[in-house]
Scaffold this active site. Structure first.
Site, PDB file in Angstrom:
ATOM      1  N   GLY A 155       0.852  -1.186   0.000  1.00  0.00           N
ATOM      2  CA  GLY A 155       0.000   0.000   0.000  1.00  0.00           C
ATOM      3  C   GLY A 155       0.888   1.236   0.000  1.00  0.00           C
ATOM      4  N   ILE A 157       2.268   2.933   2.437  1.00  0.00           N
ATOM      5  CA  ILE A 157       3.462   2.884   3.289  1.00  0.00           C
ATOM      6  C   ILE A 157       4.489   1.920   2.699  1.00  0.00           C
ATOM      7  CG2 ILE A 157       4.343   2.362   5.597  1.00  0.00           C
ATOM      8  CD1 ILE A 157       1.518   3.099   6.676  1.00  0.00           C
ATOM      9  N   ARG A 177      -2.144  -8.029  -1.955  1.00  0.00           N
ATOM     10  CA  ARG A 177      -3.402  -8.596  -2.449  1.00  0.00           C
ATOM     11  C   ARG A 177      -3.522  -8.391  -3.953  1.00  0.00           C
ATOM     12  NH1 ARG A 177      -7.025  -5.175   1.488  1.00  0.00           N
ATOM     13  NH2 ARG A 177      -5.393  -3.793   0.768  1.00  0.00           N
ATOM     14  N   ARG A 239       0.627  -4.803  12.204  1.00  0.00           N
ATOM     15  CA  ARG A 239      -0.242  -4.906  13.368  1.00  0.00           C
ATOM     16  C   ARG A 239       0.098  -6.178  14.114  1.00  0.00           C
ATOM     17  NH1 ARG A 239      -1.491  -0.485  13.567  1.00  0.00           N
ATOM     18  NH2 ARG A 239      -3.498   0.509  13.834  1.00  0.00           N
ATOM     19  N   GLU A 268      -0.875  -6.166  22.607  1.00  0.00           N
ATOM     20  CA  GLU A 268      -0.209  -4.991  23.167  1.00  0.00           C
ATOM     21  C   GLU A 268      -1.220  -4.120  23.900  1.00  0.00           C
ATOM     22  OE1 GLU A 268       1.094  -3.676  19.104  1.00  0.00           O
ATOM     23  OE2 GLU A 268       0.159  -1.792  19.714  1.00  0.00           O
ATOM     24  N   HIS A 286       5.106   0.574  19.583  1.00  0.00           N
ATOM     25  CA  HIS A 286       4.123   1.065  18.598  1.00  0.00           C
ATOM     26  C   HIS A 286       4.274   2.579  18.378  1.00  0.00           C
ATOM     27  CE1 HIS A 286       0.002  -0.096  16.713  1.00  0.00           C
ATOM     28  NE2 HIS A 286       0.612   0.821  15.993  1.00  0.00           N
ATOM     29  N   ILE A 287       5.442   2.957  17.871  1.00  0.00           N
ATOM     30  CA  ILE A 287       5.753   4.388  17.697  1.00  0.00           C
ATOM     31  C   ILE A 287       6.108   4.742  16.257  1.00  0.00           C
ATOM     32  CG2 ILE A 287       6.489   4.787  20.085  1.00  0.00           C
ATOM     33  CD1 ILE A 287       9.438   4.570  19.011  1.00  0.00           C
TER      34      ILE A 287
HETATM   35  C1  GLV Z   1      -0.641   3.128  13.784  1.00  0.00           C
HETATM   36  O1  GLV Z   1      -0.336   1.969  13.955  1.00  0.00           O
HETATM   37  C2  GLV Z   1      -1.735   3.543  12.989  1.00  0.00           C
HETATM   38  O2  GLV Z   1      -2.536   2.685  12.594  1.00  0.00           O
HETATM   39  O3  GLV Z   1      -1.867   4.747  12.748  1.00  0.00           O
HETATM   40  C1  GLV Z   2      -0.978  -2.861   2.196  1.00  0.00           C
HETATM   41  O1  GLV Z   2      -0.889  -1.827   2.848  1.00  0.00           O
HETATM   42  C2  GLV Z   2      -2.127  -3.297   1.419  1.00  0.00           C
HETATM   43  O2  GLV Z   2      -2.901  -2.436   0.980  1.00  0.00           O
HETATM   44  O3  GLV Z   2      -2.256  -4.517   1.240  1.00  0.00           O
END
Ligand code: GLV
Ligand code: GLV
Length: 327
Positions: A155, A157, A177, A239, A268, A286-287
């Site tokens: 995606g 990121i 995907r 996650r 967590e 988780h930062i």
């Molecule tokens: C952080 O993990 C977010 O989902 O923004």
């Molecule tokens: C990843 O972020 C996706 O969209 O599979």
């Protein structure tokens, strides 16, 4: 009368001030941790919720809050929210995409570099006064330059992570995907699509960036880790729950992979304590999105969404448009 909202956790005072221009705001400047019952009690007569990842929005909460019209999550991920149940209850749900892409990608690289070059492990050793014991092979790690990076989850990121690889002279393979358009693969992303198993086998290092869904629970477990190279680093900025943490702990302990860099965990903040006994894992709480500018942008994005949702405008990041259409 202004709509009323609950801001569940402490956030930037300037964002609270913005929200006060539109709403009656109950905030939480001391950052008290609300139990689910306390959250229900505080939210039961409110129109909106400014949420973080630490609040669960589930059918029980929704049933207790009949006035609730909108939940703005200050995160891109929203697995803390039962979106289907919210849609059923006529509650709009929003997240904060895009504003954190580059900052989160930076952090994925930070974890990869820290784990590959054993940065936190060696710092602990230095702080413990061990430097006199230096020898030629102290903290030798893996090179990143020239290696092949595997990105699972391409995606926005994932693409920002891939783009950063060119300066290191790396190859990028990815699994997702759906495939990227050819011009995106060949262009700035420098990435080649492969099957998931092929990725795990071929990559020198693997970064996980896909959003959580129940179908992806433990998608990286014993069998998948077994496909990875013994010299590989696994980075999880996706996650908790995507990785089977117990299986990862066994693999790290037995050195079946070289190391891991983790920002997210199952259960967590109460993560598996066995991680703490391992030296070949870099652990952060988780930062990944936590730069000053990006956290402020996320808070303002969540505020924008909540203001739009409760003033009859289209929220920019509405996750369940069916609610708006039916409103
Ligand atoms: C952080 O993990 C977010 O989902 O923004
Ligand atoms: C990843 O972020 C996706 O969209 O599979």
């Amino acid at each position: 009368m202004k709509p009323s909202i609950l801001v569940a956790r402490a956030i930037f005072p300037e964002v609270i001030e913005r929200l006060r221009q539109h709403f009656d705001v109950e905030d939480n400047p001391n950052d008290d941790a609300f139990s689910p019952a306390q959250l229900r009690e505080r939210l039961k007569d409110k129109d909106g919720l400014f949420a973080t990842m630490s609040e669960r929005v589930d059918p029980q909460l929704l049933a207790a809050c009949p006035r609730l019209k909108a939940v703005a999550n200050m995160a891109v991920g929203y697995n803390n929210i039962d979106v289907d149940a919210a849609t059923g209850a006529g509650v709009m749900v929003t997240n904060t995409p895009d504003v954190l892409n580059e900052t989160t990608a930076d952090f994925g690289w930070a974890l990869l570099m820290a784990a590959a070059r054993r940065i936190t492990e060696s710092e602990h050793w230095l702080r413990a006064g061990q430097w006199q014991k230096w020898r030629y092979d102290s903290f030798v790690g893996a090179d990143l330059h020239g290696s092949t990076l595997g990105v699972i989850g391409m995606g926005r990121i994932g693409q920002a992570i891939a783009r950063r690889s060119t300066g290191f002279g790396m190859q990028v393979i990815y699994h997702n995907r759906s495939r990227l358009a050819p011009e995106l693969e060949a262009g700035a992303n420098n990435a080649r699509y492969v099957g998931r198993e092929e990725l795990l086998r071929q990559a020198d290092h693997v970064v996980l960036v896909m959003p959580y869904s129940p179908a992806l629970h433990h998608t990286i477990g014993e069998a998948e880790i077994a496909l990875m190279k013994p010299t590989a680093i696994l980075v999880n900025i996706a996650r908790g729950g995507i990785v089977d943490d117990a299986a990862l702990i066994r693999a790290l302990r037995e050195r079946r992979i070289a190391g891991a860099g983790l920002d997210v965990y199952e259960n967590e903040p109460a993560f598996n304590p066995d991680f703490l006994s391992l030296s070949n894992v870099v652990l952060t709480p988780h930062i990944a999105s936590a730069s000053i500018a990006t956290r402020l942008a996320m808070a303002n994005c969540a505020a924008d969404n909540l203001i739009a949702a409760l003033t009859q405008q289209e929220p920019p990041n509405l996750l369940n448009p069916a609610v708006r259409a039916g409103a």
